[in-house]
Structures are given as structure tokens and as C-alpha cells.
Design an enzyme around this catalytic site. Structure first.
Site, PDB file in Angstrom:
ATOM      1  N   GLN A  65       0.754  -1.272  -0.068  1.00  0.00           N
ATOM      2  CA  GLN A  65       0.108  -0.089  -0.028  1.00  0.00           C
ATOM      3  C   GLN A  65       0.761   1.398  -0.047  1.00  0.00           C
ATOM      4  O   GLN A  65       0.585   2.187  -0.853  1.00  0.00           O
ATOM      5  CB  GLN A  65      -0.962   0.040   1.339  1.00  0.00           C
ATOM      6  N   ARG A  86       6.779  -9.248 -10.069  1.00  0.00           N
ATOM      7  CA  ARG A  86       7.525 -10.681 -10.237  1.00  0.00           C
ATOM      8  C   ARG A  86       6.692 -11.517 -11.160  1.00  0.00           C
ATOM      9  O   ARG A  86       5.382 -11.481 -10.847  1.00  0.00           O
ATOM     10  CB  ARG A  86       7.530 -11.207  -8.836  1.00  0.00           C
ATOM     11  N   PHE A 145      10.551  -1.893  -0.393  1.00  0.00           N
ATOM     12  CA  PHE A 145      10.726  -3.660  -0.207  1.00  0.00           C
ATOM     13  C   PHE A 145      11.052  -3.375   1.434  1.00  0.00           C
ATOM     14  O   PHE A 145      11.494  -2.466   2.087  1.00  0.00           O
ATOM     15  CB  PHE A 145      12.139  -3.848  -1.080  1.00  0.00           C
ATOM     16  N   LYS A 184      10.703  -5.342   9.249  1.00  0.00           N
ATOM     17  CA  LYS A 184       9.455  -5.195   8.382  1.00  0.00           C
ATOM     18  C   LYS A 184       8.428  -4.503   9.129  1.00  0.00           C
ATOM     19  O   LYS A 184       8.122  -4.818  10.391  1.00  0.00           O
ATOM     20  CB  LYS A 184       9.274  -6.578   8.035  1.00  0.00           C
ATOM     21  N   GLU A 187       1.147  -1.273   8.474  1.00  0.00           N
ATOM     22  CA  GLU A 187       0.245   0.024   8.829  1.00  0.00           C
ATOM     23  C   GLU A 187       0.266   0.137  10.247  1.00  0.00           C
ATOM     24  O   GLU A 187       0.573   1.233  10.883  1.00  0.00           O
ATOM     25  CB  GLU A 187      -1.198  -0.242   8.194  1.00  0.00           C
ATOM     26  N   ASP A 216       0.596   3.835   6.231  1.00  0.00           N
ATOM     27  CA  ASP A 216       0.960   3.431   4.638  1.00  0.00           C
ATOM     28  C   ASP A 216       0.566   4.429   3.641  1.00  0.00           C
ATOM     29  O   ASP A 216       1.480   4.946   3.002  1.00  0.00           O
ATOM     30  CB  ASP A 216      -0.039   2.046   4.127  1.00  0.00           C
ATOM     31  N   GLY A 295      -7.875  20.480  19.331  1.00  0.00           N
ATOM     32  CA  GLY A 295      -7.238  21.656  18.998  1.00  0.00           C
ATOM     33  C   GLY A 295      -8.019  22.739  20.070  1.00  0.00           C
ATOM     34  O   GLY A 295      -8.295  22.198  21.239  1.00  0.00           O
ATOM     35  N   GLY A 296      -7.958  23.943  20.052  1.00  0.00           N
ATOM     36  CA  GLY A 296      -8.438  24.846  21.192  1.00  0.00           C
ATOM     37  C   GLY A 296      -9.984  24.982  21.152  1.00  0.00           C
ATOM     38  O   GLY A 296     -10.141  25.459  22.288  1.00  0.00           O
ATOM     39  N   GLN A 297     -10.849  24.483  20.332  1.00  0.00           N
ATOM     40  CA  GLN A 297     -12.180  24.342  20.394  1.00  0.00           C
ATOM     41  C   GLN A 297     -12.887  23.006  20.825  1.00  0.00           C
ATOM     42  O   GLN A 297     -12.650  22.060  20.189  1.00  0.00           O
ATOM     43  CB  GLN A 297     -12.861  24.633  19.100  1.00  0.00           C
TER      44      GLN A 297
HETATM   45  N1  CAO Z   1      11.819 -10.220  -9.099  1.00  0.00           N
HETATM   46  C1  CAO Z   1      12.365 -11.195  -8.078  1.00  0.00           C
HETATM   47  N2  CAO Z   1      12.364 -10.906  -6.605  1.00  0.00           N
HETATM   48  C2  CAO Z   1      11.651 -10.100  -6.127  1.00  0.00           C
HETATM   49  C3  CAO Z   1      10.694  -9.215  -7.055  1.00  0.00           C
HETATM   50  C4  CAO Z   1      10.881  -9.308  -8.369  1.00  0.00           C
HETATM   51  N3  CAO Z   1      10.425  -8.595  -9.402  1.00  0.00           N
HETATM   52  N4  CAO Z   1      10.132  -8.208  -6.289  1.00  0.00           N
HETATM   53  C5  CAO Z   1      10.297  -8.575  -5.078  1.00  0.00           C
HETATM   54  N5  CAO Z   1      11.183  -9.550  -5.002  1.00  0.00           N
HETATM   55  C6  CAO Z   1      11.827 -10.276  -3.716  1.00  0.00           C
HETATM   56  C7  CAO Z   1      12.657  -9.232  -2.984  1.00  0.00           C
HETATM   57  O1  CAO Z   1      13.879  -9.116  -3.554  1.00  0.00           O
HETATM   58  C8  CAO Z   1      12.478 -10.049  -1.593  1.00  0.00           C
HETATM   59  O2  CAO Z   1      13.500 -10.965  -1.804  1.00  0.00           O
HETATM   60  P1  CAO Z   1      14.817 -11.041  -0.487  1.00  0.00           P
HETATM   61  O3  CAO Z   1      14.150 -11.193   0.572  1.00  0.00           O
HETATM   62  O4  CAO Z   1      15.296 -12.403  -0.957  1.00  0.00           O
HETATM   63  O5  CAO Z   1      15.723 -10.077  -0.906  1.00  0.00           O
HETATM   64  C9  CAO Z   1      11.428 -10.508  -1.502  1.00  0.00           C
HETATM   65  O6  CAO Z   1      10.594 -10.437  -2.828  1.00  0.00           O
HETATM   66  C10 CAO Z   1      10.268 -10.101  -0.578  1.00  0.00           C
HETATM   67  O7  CAO Z   1      10.353  -8.641  -0.625  1.00  0.00           O
HETATM   68  P2  CAO Z   1      10.023  -8.145   0.931  1.00  0.00           P
HETATM   69  O8  CAO Z   1      10.844  -8.503   1.750  1.00  0.00           O
HETATM   70  O9  CAO Z   1      10.068  -6.593   0.761  1.00  0.00           O
HETATM   71  O10 CAO Z   1       8.552  -8.561   0.950  1.00  0.00           O
HETATM   72  P3  CAO Z   1       7.573  -9.220   2.249  1.00  0.00           P
HETATM   73  O11 CAO Z   1       6.340  -9.597   1.830  1.00  0.00           O
HETATM   74  O12 CAO Z   1       8.445 -10.229   3.086  1.00  0.00           O
HETATM   75  O13 CAO Z   1       7.367  -7.907   3.259  1.00  0.00           O
HETATM   76  C11 CAO Z   1       6.789  -5.586   3.883  1.00  0.00           C
HETATM   77  C12 CAO Z   1       6.549  -7.104   2.883  1.00  0.00           C
HETATM   78  C13 CAO Z   1       5.711  -4.658   3.412  1.00  0.00           C
HETATM   79  C14 CAO Z   1       6.627  -6.152   5.096  1.00  0.00           C
HETATM   80  C15 CAO Z   1       8.226  -5.173   3.469  1.00  0.00           C
HETATM   81  O14 CAO Z   1       8.416  -5.052   2.251  1.00  0.00           O
HETATM   82  C16 CAO Z   1       8.659  -4.177   4.131  1.00  0.00           C
HETATM   83  O15 CAO Z   1       8.775  -3.891   5.278  1.00  0.00           O
HETATM   84  N6  CAO Z   1       8.694  -2.900   3.374  1.00  0.00           N
HETATM   85  C17 CAO Z   1       9.101  -1.581   4.035  1.00  0.00           C
HETATM   86  C18 CAO Z   1       7.985  -0.979   4.834  1.00  0.00           C
HETATM   87  C19 CAO Z   1       6.377  -0.829   4.013  1.00  0.00           C
HETATM   88  O16 CAO Z   1       6.405  -0.089   3.147  1.00  0.00           O
HETATM   89  N7  CAO Z   1       5.376  -1.414   4.765  1.00  0.00           N
HETATM   90  C20 CAO Z   1       4.260  -1.201   4.411  1.00  0.00           C
HETATM   91  C21 CAO Z   1       3.651  -2.165   3.450  1.00  0.00           C
HETATM   92  S1  CAO Z   1       1.907  -1.727   3.014  1.00  0.00           S
HETATM   93  O17 CAO Z   1       1.049  -2.278   4.417  1.00  0.00           O
END
Ligand code: CAO
Length: 476
Positions: A65, A86, A145, A184, A187, A216, A295-297
Site C-alpha cells: 500500500q 515478479r 521493499f 519489516k 500499517e 501506509d 484543538g482549542g475548540q
Molecule cells: N523479482 C524477483 N524478486 C523480487 C521481485 C522481482 N520482481 N520483487 C520482489 N522480489 C523479492 C525481493 O527481492 C525480496 O527478496 P529477498 O528477501 O530475497 O531479498 C522478496 O521478494 C520479498 O520482498 P519483501 O521482503 O519486501 O516482501 P515481504 O512480503 O517479505 O515484506 C513488507 C513486505 C511490506 C513487510 C516489507 O516489504 C517492508 O517492510 N517494506 C517497507 C515498509 C513498508 O512499505 N511497509 C508497508 C507495506 S503496506 O502495508
């Protein structure tokens, strides 16, 4: 002798000045530019001179998101947003909270309008070559990511900046540098760590998260401003830079009034909190304030006609000081206008609970929309609690493009929230989200210039197609 020299010098200066004027007048650019060197204003009618971000190319590596909120805003403003996904899997939200079998979910479609989708395995050698071309082609790379994931793909800042020194690399992370930077974050984690949850809810209940996605979507919004600012600075420096928005920071920015209150606590109780009126002592940290205004109101949520059966038959009522007398007349308490216990705001503070209870006796005799009409006629600010059903059906929001109906080839028509930022010379058209990899060939050939032969080779390489056994999409 000396006088002659001065005369000669004066004549020379005059001639030089004439020359300069002549030279300036000859410059053809002077005709095209206005005095401050900027281009002349477009002569086209407003809304027909292209979009604000026309020509900006975004390499969109976002998912879920926060990042997609940012790139959707940029795409609405005219940027060409190329979403890299991907192969075979795509953004995890395509399949999350699915309501129509086999179709992209509303979670995905409502966050990815106006974008193009290309599938690339970023860990495949050929995929990496394609990404290199995209990096050279684009102005901004946006990603959210997990920490370190972009580096693990080989796309470090140094690598990207060497390939394209003008590239802006914009990231959302859960936390900024510090003890939690590797975590990681979703939201509600951000709502809790950014100070929102501890200050939301009722004093005698647990902390609460809000429905608005301030972690998010709020951080995505901050990131979009960072990107546009970096693009503006690049006009001057010719150089890209990194933009980082941590979700904790974004939430805290939105909750800054609560850090204000934290510091005010040192100087005595927070008199505008209903807790003060109830004689309950304050602790060390900004408390939860229920529906107090912040706020103040002073304000509170009051029942309206039908509250027994309709969970949204309520209104937010603000006892704004300048309209206090109008409130007294409206609710049938004209005596409060002169009563020393009610006439002035400080006198009312310890009595707010009773005051709102009296106002509620009046609001309960009317629907929330009747209260809205009656109060606004007297400039009294109130807010009816609108349900999502009411918002979806509200004609004025359809008219302004804030709520938009979009058609989709696999799911049919659905409602979405349009661009909340209205620009008079950059009108937003909301276009449906792309299907997974819908624009892969188009981008490879028309944007990156791969030949038909090269395209055939890429197709068989496995860089843009799903692996034999597709990676399992895990629930977020
Ligand atoms: N081709 C190959 N690999 C890909 C790819 C592609 N096109 N796109 C993504 N990947 C891989 C990434 O390289 C990663 O691999 P590694 O872990 O081996 O490096 C893997 O997919 C997973 O990516 P991720 O760790 O970002 O995804 P996740 O589902 O495990 O975690 C999230 C999700 C949101 C917790 C994490 O991305 C994060 O903390 N992001 C930053 C904060 C954020 O934006 N949070 C809000 C999310 S919205 O609620």
C-alpha cells in the site's frame, strides 16, 4: 586634460551601454522568454496544456500500500509509471482480500491506477539487464521493499547512481536509521510506533488504531512530495538523490499535535481535555482523549435521531467560542449566554460533559443532516458521521471526481477514490489498474528499444515469465 579624459570615458560607457542594449535586443531567446527567463505561459485553455508531471518516468518497484499510494499519485499527475512485478506472482495485493474469483482484488486495483505493468525477475541475469536499461531510461525509482532487499537485487544506490546520475531513488521503510531499521513494518505497526495509537481511543480503554491508513497511505503521500521536491532540485543540480520516508516519522508528523501536548503537560493540566473537567489527574504522557477535538475548540460526538438502530447516526459538534451565543439560542438555552457558569470559555471547561449532554438532548431530536443544515445556517461547525455507504452514494463527490467509477476487464465496474489533489491545469483522468504484465512487450520494444529477435530471446530466457513452479504468494 583631466576633463577631456573624463568626457572620453563617459562617451565610451554610453557607447558600450548602447551596444549591450543592441546585443540583448538581437537575442532570439528574448522573444520566447518573459523577463525572468521563464517560458511564456501556455496559451491553451486550462486543462489542455498536458499534465503537471508529463515526461517524468517512474520505475515503480512498489508493492502493498505505502509505495503504490505514492506512485499512483504521481501517475495521476501525469508521470509514466512502469510497475515492475515478479513474473507469475505480481504485487501480493492482487490476490489479497479477493472479492471476485480470478480478478485482481480491489486492494490492488484501487492503489494502482494509471500505471503500466511489466513482469521482470529482478534476480535473473537477463532481468537485471532489462532493469539496467530501465534505470537509464527513468527519472525516479520508487520502492518499499523490506530493508536491504533492493541491495540484495544488486541495485545499491552507488550502482544506480553510476548508471544514471540523474536518478532519484525514493524509499519507504518502517523506521529510519536506528535500532529498528532492519524491521519489516505494516500499517498498524507504524500507527503504534509513531505515537498515534497511544493517543487514540478512550482513557479507560486500550490504545486504538485508526481506520485511515496514516502509516501506509500517509507515508506514500509524504514520499510523493519528497520525489517532486527532488525533481525540482535536480533542475538546478542536474543530480539525483535519495529520498527516504520512514513510516514511524510519517505517522509522527501527522500526530504532531500530540507531541505538542506532551510538552504542554510540563506546565500544567491540558484544560481542553474532558479529563480535566472530570477532575481526573494527568499522568506523564499525552493521554487518550476519546472524541475531544485536539484543538482549542472543545468538541464531542453526539447522538442524532435514529442512533438506536443506525451505528452512524451521530454528529461531531464543536462549541466554537465565537458562535457560542448562536448555539445557546439554537438548542433552547438562551440563559446560558449571560450565566457566568457558561458565558465564557474558561467557565465552560469544567462543565463540558454536562454541556454536551444538554446539546445531545437537542441533536437527538433531529437527523444528523438536519443538525448539519441548522447549525451551518448559523456558522456553527459540525460534522455528520458519514458511513462509507453514504460516501459512495454522495453525488457531489462523484461530480468532483473524488469518488470515481472505473471499468475493469476481469472484475467489471467498481468504485475508487480519485485524485484528492485538484489542479486546474492538470486534470486527472483515472484509468484502470494494469493486469499483471499487461505492458511487458510494449515496454520492452517501444520504451527500451529491444528488437523482435531480442524480445524472442528474452521470452525464452525465463526473465519475464513465471518459473515452472510459481513462488507461493504469502498473506501479508
Ligand atoms: N523479482 C524477483 N524478486 C523480487 C521481485 C522481482 N520482481 N520483487 C520482489 N522480489 C523479492 C525481493 O527481492 C525480496 O527478496 P529477498 O528477501 O530475497 O531479498 C522478496 O521478494 C520479498 O520482498 P519483501 O521482503 O519486501 O516482501 P515481504 O512480503 O517479505 O515484506 C513488507 C513486505 C511490506 C513487510 C516489507 O516489504 C517492508 O517492510 N517494506 C517497507 C515498509 C513498508 O512499505 N511497509 C508497508 C507495506 S503496506 O502495508
Amino acid at each position: 586634460m583631466a576633463k577631456k579624459k573624463v568626457k572620453k570615458a563617459k562617451a565610451k560607457t554610453k557607447a558600450a551601454a548602447k551596444k549591450v542594449v543592441k546585443l540583448k535586443a538581437k537575442k532570439p531567446a528574448a522573444k520566447k522568454a518573459v523577463a525572468n527567463g521563464l517560458p511564456r505561459p501556455s496559451g491553451k485553455p486550462f486543462g489542455q496544456a498536458g499534465k503537471a508531471l508529463d515526461g517524468v518516468k517512474i520505475l515503480d518497484f512498489t508493492h502493498v500500500q505505502s509505495g503504490p499510494t505514492c506512485t499512483q499519485l504521481l501517475a495521476w499527475l501525469g508521470a509514466d509509471c512502469i510497475k515492475v512485478e515478479r513474473p507469475g506472482v505480481g504485487d501480493i495485493t492482487r490476490t489479497q482480500l479477493r472479492d471476485v474469483k480470478g480478478a485482481d482484488s480491489l486492494y490492488f486495483t484501487m492503489l494502482n491506477h494509471n500505471k503500466r505493468s511489466i513482469t521482470i525477475d529482478s534476480k535473473h541475469a537477463t532481468g537485471k539487464q532489462i532493469l539496467d536499461r530501465l534505470i537509464k531510461h527513468c527519472d525516479v525509482l520508487v520502492e518499499n521493499f523490506a530493508p536491504g532487499a533492493l541491495d540484495r537485487m544488486g541495485l545499491t544506490w552507488e550502482y544506480i547512481h553510476k548508471l544514471n546520475p540523474r536518478m532519484i531513488v525514493a524509499s519507504v521503510k518502517g523506521f529510519g536509521p536506528g535500532p529498528y531499521e532492519e524491521c519489516k513494518v505494516y500499517e498498524n505497526v507504524a500507527q503504534c510506533t509513531g505515537g498515534s495509537a497511544s493517543t487514540t481511543g478512550f482513557r479507560d480503554g486500550p490504545p486504538l488504531v485508526t481506520g485511515a491508513q496514516i502509516g501506509d497511505s500517509g507515508t506514500g503521500l509524504h514520499l510523493a512530495l519528497g520525489i517532486v521536491s527532488a525533481l525540482y532540485q535536480r533542475n538546478r543540480t542536474g543530480r539525483g538523490q535519495r529520498v527516504l520516508c520512514a513510516m514511524q516519522d510519517g505517522v509522527l508528523n501527522l500526530a504532531r499535535v500530540k507531541l505538542r501536548d506532551q510538552q504542554r503537560l510540563k506546565h500544567g493540566p491540558l484544560t481542553e481535555f474532558s479529563q480535566y473537567g472530570e477532575g481526573i489527574p494527568f499522568g506523564e504522557a499525552t493521554p487518550r482523549a476519546g472524541n475531544d477535538s485536539g484543538g482549542g475548540q472543545p468538541g464531542w460526538i453526539l447522538k442524532c435521531k435514529g442512533w438506536e438502530t443506525d451505528p452512524n447516526a451521530y454528529i461531531y459538534f464543536i462549541t466554537q467560542a465565537p458562535v457560542w451565543e448562536a448555539i445557546c439560542d439554537l438548542i433552547g438555552k438562551p440563559e446560558w449566554k449571560t450565566d457566568p457558569d457558561y458565558a465564557k470559555p474558561p467557565a465552560r471547561l469544567p462543565r463540558l460533559k454536562a454541556i454536551f449532554a444538554t446539546i445531545e438532548e437537542w441533536t437527538m431530536t433531529k437527523t444528523k443532516f438536519e443538525v448539519m443544515d441548522l447549525c451551518n445556517a448559523k456558522d456553527i461547525p459540525v460534522g455528520p458521521i458519514l458511513s462509507m455507504k453514504e460516501i459512495a452514494e454522495e453525488p457531489s463527490l462523484r461530480k468532483t471526481g473524488t469518488v470515481v467509477e472505473v471499468d475493469h476487464p476481469t472484475r467489471g465496474a467498481y468504485l475508487t477514490v480519485g485524485n484528492p489533489i485538484k489542479l486546474s491545469d492538470s486534470i486527472t483522468e483515472v484509468k484502470r489498474s494494469p493486469l499483471l504484465g499487461e505492458h511487458t512487450e510494449e515496454i520492452l520494444t517501444k520504451v527500451l528499444g529491444y528488437s523482435a529477435k531480442e524480445l524472442a530471446e528474452i521470452k525464452t530466457s525465463g526473465a519475464i515469465t513465471p518459473p515452472e513452479k510459481p513462488a507461493k504468494a504469502e498473506a501479508a
